[in-house]
Scaffold this motif. Structure first.
Motif, PDB file in Angstrom:
ATOM      1  N   VAL A 270     -20.347 -25.997 -48.720  1.00  0.00           N
ATOM      2  CA  VAL A 270     -19.418 -24.952 -48.279  1.00  0.00           C
ATOM      3  C   VAL A 270     -18.010 -25.531 -48.269  1.00  0.00           C
ATOM      4  O   VAL A 270     -17.752 -26.538 -47.607  1.00  0.00           O
ATOM      5  N   LYS A 271     -17.113 -24.908 -49.020  1.00  0.00           N
ATOM      6  CA  LYS A 271     -15.714 -25.331 -49.055  1.00  0.00           C
ATOM      7  C   LYS A 271     -14.883 -24.340 -48.246  1.00  0.00           C
ATOM      8  O   LYS A 271     -14.979 -23.132 -48.454  1.00  0.00           O
ATOM      9  N   LEU A 272     -14.068 -24.859 -47.339  1.00  0.00           N
ATOM     10  CA  LEU A 272     -13.225 -24.019 -46.492  1.00  0.00           C
ATOM     11  C   LEU A 272     -11.756 -24.365 -46.695  1.00  0.00           C
ATOM     12  O   LEU A 272     -11.405 -25.529 -46.911  1.00  0.00           O
ATOM     13  N   GLU A 273     -10.905 -23.333 -46.599  1.00  0.00           N
ATOM     14  CA  GLU A 273      -9.450 -23.507 -46.643  1.00  0.00           C
ATOM     15  C   GLU A 273      -8.839 -22.677 -45.524  1.00  0.00           C
ATOM     16  O   GLU A 273      -9.142 -21.487 -45.396  1.00  0.00           O
ATOM     17  N   LEU A 274      -7.984 -23.288 -44.727  1.00  0.00           N
ATOM     18  CA  LEU A 274      -7.250 -22.584 -43.677  1.00  0.00           C
ATOM     19  C   LEU A 274      -5.812 -22.415 -44.152  1.00  0.00           C
ATOM     20  O   LEU A 274      -5.128 -23.402 -44.448  1.00  0.00           O
ATOM     21  N   ILE A 275      -5.362 -21.165 -44.235  1.00  0.00           N
ATOM     22  CA  ILE A 275      -4.053 -20.865 -44.816  1.00  0.00           C
ATOM     23  C   ILE A 275      -3.201 -20.119 -43.800  1.00  0.00           C
ATOM     24  O   ILE A 275      -3.661 -19.163 -43.167  1.00  0.00           O
ATOM     25  N   ARG A 276      -1.959 -20.553 -43.660  1.00  0.00           N
ATOM     26  CA  ARG A 276      -1.017 -19.867 -42.774  1.00  0.00           C
ATOM     27  C   ARG A 276      -0.422 -18.679 -43.516  1.00  0.00           C
ATOM     28  O   ARG A 276       0.036 -18.805 -44.651  1.00  0.00           O
ATOM     29  N   THR A 277      -0.420 -17.517 -42.882  1.00  0.00           N
ATOM     30  CA  THR A 277      -0.072 -16.297 -43.608  1.00  0.00           C
ATOM     31  C   THR A 277       1.424 -16.097 -43.805  1.00  0.00           C
ATOM     32  O   THR A 277       1.832 -15.440 -44.761  1.00  0.00           O
ATOM     33  N   ASN A 278       2.269 -16.644 -42.920  1.00  0.00           N
ATOM     34  CA  ASN A 278       3.693 -16.315 -43.044  1.00  0.00           C
ATOM     35  C   ASN A 278       4.380 -17.061 -44.179  1.00  0.00           C
ATOM     36  O   ASN A 278       5.455 -16.665 -44.617  1.00  0.00           O
ATOM     37  N   ASP A 279       3.764 -18.149 -44.675  1.00  0.00           N
ATOM     38  CA  ASP A 279       4.386 -18.865 -45.789  1.00  0.00           C
ATOM     39  C   ASP A 279       3.380 -19.316 -46.846  1.00  0.00           C
ATOM     40  O   ASP A 279       3.736 -20.052 -47.764  1.00  0.00           O
ATOM     41  N   ASP A 280       2.110 -18.873 -46.708  1.00  0.00           N
ATOM     42  CA  ASP A 280       1.087 -19.171 -47.716  1.00  0.00           C
ATOM     43  C   ASP A 280       0.874 -20.674 -47.898  1.00  0.00           C
ATOM     44  O   ASP A 280       0.595 -21.144 -49.000  1.00  0.00           O
ATOM     45  N   ILE A 281       1.013 -21.428 -46.824  1.00  0.00           N
ATOM     46  CA  ILE A 281       0.806 -22.873 -46.896  1.00  0.00           C
ATOM     47  C   ILE A 281      -0.611 -23.204 -46.438  1.00  0.00           C
ATOM     48  O   ILE A 281      -1.068 -22.708 -45.403  1.00  0.00           O
ATOM     49  N   ARG A 282      -1.296 -24.026 -47.218  1.00  0.00           N
ATOM     50  CA  ARG A 282      -2.641 -24.450 -46.847  1.00  0.00           C
ATOM     51  C   ARG A 282      -2.539 -25.518 -45.767  1.00  0.00           C
ATOM     52  O   ARG A 282      -2.001 -26.599 -45.982  1.00  0.00           O
ATOM     53  N   LEU A 283      -3.057 -25.198 -44.600  1.00  0.00           N
ATOM     54  CA  LEU A 283      -2.966 -26.110 -43.463  1.00  0.00           C
ATOM     55  C   LEU A 283      -4.061 -27.164 -43.475  1.00  0.00           C
ATOM     56  O   LEU A 283      -3.874 -28.274 -42.970  1.00  0.00           O
ATOM     57  N   TRP A 284      -5.203 -26.803 -44.051  1.00  0.00           N
ATOM     58  CA  TRP A 284      -6.372 -27.686 -43.946  1.00  0.00           C
ATOM     59  C   TRP A 284      -7.413 -27.233 -44.948  1.00  0.00           C
ATOM     60  O   TRP A 284      -7.529 -26.045 -45.258  1.00  0.00           O
ATOM     61  N   ALA A 285      -8.142 -28.176 -45.481  1.00  0.00           N
ATOM     62  CA  ALA A 285      -9.251 -27.860 -46.388  1.00  0.00           C
ATOM     63  C   ALA A 285     -10.308 -28.946 -46.248  1.00  0.00           C
ATOM     64  O   ALA A 285      -9.993 -30.122 -46.031  1.00  0.00           O
ATOM     65  N   LYS A 286     -11.561 -28.537 -46.355  1.00  0.00           N
ATOM     66  CA  LYS A 286     -12.638 -29.511 -46.243  1.00  0.00           C
ATOM     67  C   LYS A 286     -13.904 -28.957 -46.886  1.00  0.00           C
ATOM     68  O   LYS A 286     -14.143 -27.748 -46.868  1.00  0.00           O
ATOM     69  N   THR A 287     -14.695 -29.847 -47.454  1.00  0.00           N
ATOM     70  CA  THR A 287     -15.986 -29.482 -48.026  1.00  0.00           C
ATOM     71  C   THR A 287     -17.094 -29.998 -47.116  1.00  0.00           C
ATOM     72  O   THR A 287     -17.095 -31.170 -46.724  1.00  0.00           O
ATOM     73  N   PHE A 288     -18.011 -29.106 -46.762  1.00  0.00           N
ATOM     74  CA  PHE A 288     -19.143 -29.454 -45.900  1.00  0.00           C
ATOM     75  C   PHE A 288     -20.423 -29.410 -46.731  1.00  0.00           C
ATOM     76  O   PHE A 288     -20.656 -28.446 -47.470  1.00  0.00           O
ATOM     77  N   SER A 289     -21.237 -30.429 -46.597  1.00  0.00           N
ATOM     78  CA  SER A 289     -22.490 -30.492 -47.349  1.00  0.00           C
ATOM     79  C   SER A 289     -23.634 -30.812 -46.403  1.00  0.00           C
ATOM     80  O   SER A 289     -23.459 -31.503 -45.389  1.00  0.00           O
ATOM     81  N   GLY A 290     -24.807 -30.300 -46.739  1.00  0.00           N
ATOM     82  CA  GLY A 290     -25.970 -30.582 -45.913  1.00  0.00           C
ATOM     83  C   GLY A 290     -27.189 -29.848 -46.412  1.00  0.00           C
ATOM     84  O   GLY A 290     -27.135 -29.079 -47.383  1.00  0.00           O
TER      85      GLY A 290
END
Length: 652
Positions: A270-290
């Protein structure tokens, strides 16, 4: 001499001014047009204005709107469209936040020349003069010209752009110091919506992707003071082409969570991306495996890490969030996911098929609380949709909800469903206790907040009903059912301005739905505007001919307008089941026939049916002091009068 940064500022402001009517104008468009990188654009705008690119664009739009409000007679909605904020609700909100006054109030103020001290004139050397050639009219100019309304708007915009071009640099340099209240536009960081996750595997893993998304939504909803938009709204952005800023703007959230899921054999990624909406900047991303067998541990880990990113200082607090593992049986979980998928259409055959899947799940894991809870939801939907009636199916729903609670005392879905079942059976106190438990365990459950507001409306606690439907609408802003229910709560409480504003805000979303016309009809009915109510009822029935329960309300309005033919025909031709007896009471109220109105109400009540909103339904206002009417209310456990505050606000 103008520095390179100042020259860039002039070009940027000019580009924005020329494209203000285009609501899709974004940082990406500007980068492409000006040939600069996103990071360079962000740095330069931040240095000069202390704003993100998107907020700078918005502030330019609002400054233009401010000018148009003072210098033209255009309607506010037209100005909003001219400056690229076509949603009137958002335009009013942004304008008020930026200038501490609504657009309407700003226009009513004295002209700026009388009430506002002008800013110092910009340095003459920084203004680039514009010289237009002298125009000599030609004979062809006498030909008639047809200008469409939209062309006229853009013509005005073009003239204004030309007139303001000389001030471009000055505005660029001043905006950093003049953005009144712009920091409030950033909103709170404690809000998020989960966009539909992408399925990177075969089609048959679609239910698993839905399950992971839903499970992660549940984990995030347990976070303290975090607004998590309901999936009913966020799922509408499946395969959307809208920008991050637009989605954040429509859902009113500061963050979006995007994701993708790949199942390969028994392994998950599972790949996740957290994006701030007011400037479209990716705050964080991580891949989870299991392993698929560790699915719930994996989703808990994902949820905890997202919460930590949203609130880095609250690590200890977010780590205390926990919940029971739904099941350790993957086959049972697969059956559960299939059942959830079948529920989506809400057709009778699919609901029955979903019950079979949930039954299979609990046979494989007899302690699977969620399977019991959603089985209860199916029984409740069979009742609410009118597919089945009777004590037996109600008992089935109640028993499954109670079983879910037995195995998981924190299961908010089970409590909310139990509350709805109790309310349908007029067991108001039990319903309230169940709803309170549901919200205690998940305050971010939009459906539970909404259902609780309906209960509060039924028992006449209209101010509280508005509070909970407001929260439900905030959590699920794109769900027409919740929006319509909120409109009714406002109208019945006598807050007609809020009801009308909510309808206006929702027109673009569901103006062509029968729900919109239904909301209009009851708002007008609450104001005793029978002509408008009748027209709205006709429109609702045109859009949804199966809405047969609303014909009596239409006949009531017609009778109040001196047109009794349909009302009399209904009384003469319809059979006398408990539901129809109640409908006949509504029609008699329109005819002013109090004796037969109360007789039909009594017969319906003795037959086991009264309208849940009998206490607050505007049709029966004239009967509130009648002892016979009050006796019927008491028979069904309702207060025999509205609270004093509700009576005042409703004009009783």
């Amino acid at each position: 001499m103008i520095s390179s940064d100042e020259s860039f500022g002039v070009k940027l402001k000019s580009l924005i001014d020329k494209n203000l009517p285009d609501s899709s104008l974004s940082a990406d468009v500007i980068c492409r047009e000006m040939g600069v990188s996103r990071s360079s654009l962000h740095r330069l705008v931040k240095e000069h204005t202390d704003l993100s690119v998107n907020l700078f664009i918005r502030q330019c739009r609002l400054e233009r709107a401010k000018f148009l409000l003072k210098t033209t007679e255009l309607r506010i909605a037209e100005i909003a469209e001219l400056v690229g904020i076509p949603n009137p609700q958002n335009f009013s909100k942004y304008f008020t936040e930026a200038f501490a006054v609504s657009p309407t109030e700003f226009r009513r103020q004295k002209p700026e020349s009388e009430s506002i001290t002008p800013d110092p004139a910009p340095e003459p050397a920084l203004i680039q003069p514009i010289t237009d050639p002298v125009y000599t009219p030609q004979p062809e100019d006498n030909l008639p010209v047809v200008v469409h309304k939209r062309q006229y708007r853009y013509l005005i915009a073009g003239v204004i752009v030309a007139g303001l071009a000389g001030l471009a640099l000055y505005v660029w340099l001043q905006l950093g110091r003049q953005h009144h209240g712009v920091s409030s536009l950033l909103g709170t960081n404690q809000s998020i919506a989960i966009l539909p996750f992408k399925n990177m595997g075969p089609t048959d893993t679609g239910p698993l992707v839905e399950g992971i998304t839903d499970d992660l939504h549940t984990v995030l909803s347990l976070g303290d003071s975090l607004k998590v938009v309901a999936r009913t709204s966020s799922d509408q952005y499946q395969n959307t082409k809208k920008s991050i800023w637009q989605i954040g703007d429509e859902l009113q959230v500061a963050n979006l969570l995007k994701g993708s899921v790949l199942k390969n054999g028994n392994q998950l990624q599972v790949k996740l991306e957290l994006i701030r909406t007011n400037d479209d900047i990716r705050l964080w991303a991580k891949t989870f495996s299991g392993s698929y067998n560790d699915l719930f541990r994996l989703t808990d880990q994902m949820g905890q890490e997202v919460l930590q990113q949203l609130n880095p200082s609250g690590v200890q607090r977010t780590q205390t969030i926990s919940r029971p593992v739904p099941t350790t049986n993957t086959v049972a979980y697969n059956a559960f996911l299939q059942g959830r998928q079948l529920m989506l259409t809400r057709s009778e055959d699919k609901l029955k098929a979903a019950i079979s899947q949930f039954e299979q799940a609990v046979q494989l894991d007899e302690h699977f609380a969620d399977a019991y809870a959603y089985k209860a939801v199916c029984y409740q939907l069979l009742i609410d949709m009118g597919y089945q009636t009777g004590q037996a199916i109600w008992n089935q729903g109640k028993q499954n909800a109670l079983t879910a609670i037995q195995f998981d005392s924190t299961n908010s879905t089970a409590y909310a469903t139990l509350g709805s079942l109790y309310a349908n059976a007029y067991q108001w106190k039990q319903a309230e206790a169940a709803f309170r438990q549901a919200l205690r365990h998940n305050a971010n459950d939009a459906q539970a907040n909404y259902w609780y507001s309906l209960l509060l409306r039924s028992v006449g606690r209209l101010k509280e009903a508005m509070t909970y439907s407001t929260k439900a609408h905030t959590l699920d802003p794109l769900y027409p059912v919740i929006l319509t229910g909120h409109v009714l709560n406002c109208a019945y409480a006598g807050h007609f301005d809020l009801a009308s504003q909510t309808l206006a805000d929702g027109k673009l979303l569901f103006g062509d739905s029968f729900l919109y016309a239904f909301g209009q009809s009851l708002t007008a009915l609450a104001k005793d505007d029978y002509a408008q109510a009748a027209n709205a009822y006709r429109e609702a029935l045109r859009l949804n001919p199966n809405l047969t329960t609303q014909w009596p309300s239409l006949y009531y309005c017609e009778a109040r307008l001196g047109q009794p033919a349909h009302a009399r025909a209904y009384l003469a031709t319809q059979p006398e089941t408990p539901q129809i007896l109640y409908n006949k009471a509504v029609v008699c109220a329109g005819l002013g026939d109090q004796v037969n109105c109360l007789r039909y109400l009594r017969q319906a009540a003795d037959g086991g049916y009264v309208y849940r909103d009998l206490l607050v339904f505007p049709v029966f206002r004239p009967y509130h002091r009648n002892p016979a009417f009050r006796a019927i209310l008491r028979q069904y456990g309702l207060p025999d009068s509205l609270p004093a505050t509700a009576q005042i606000s409703s004009g009783l």
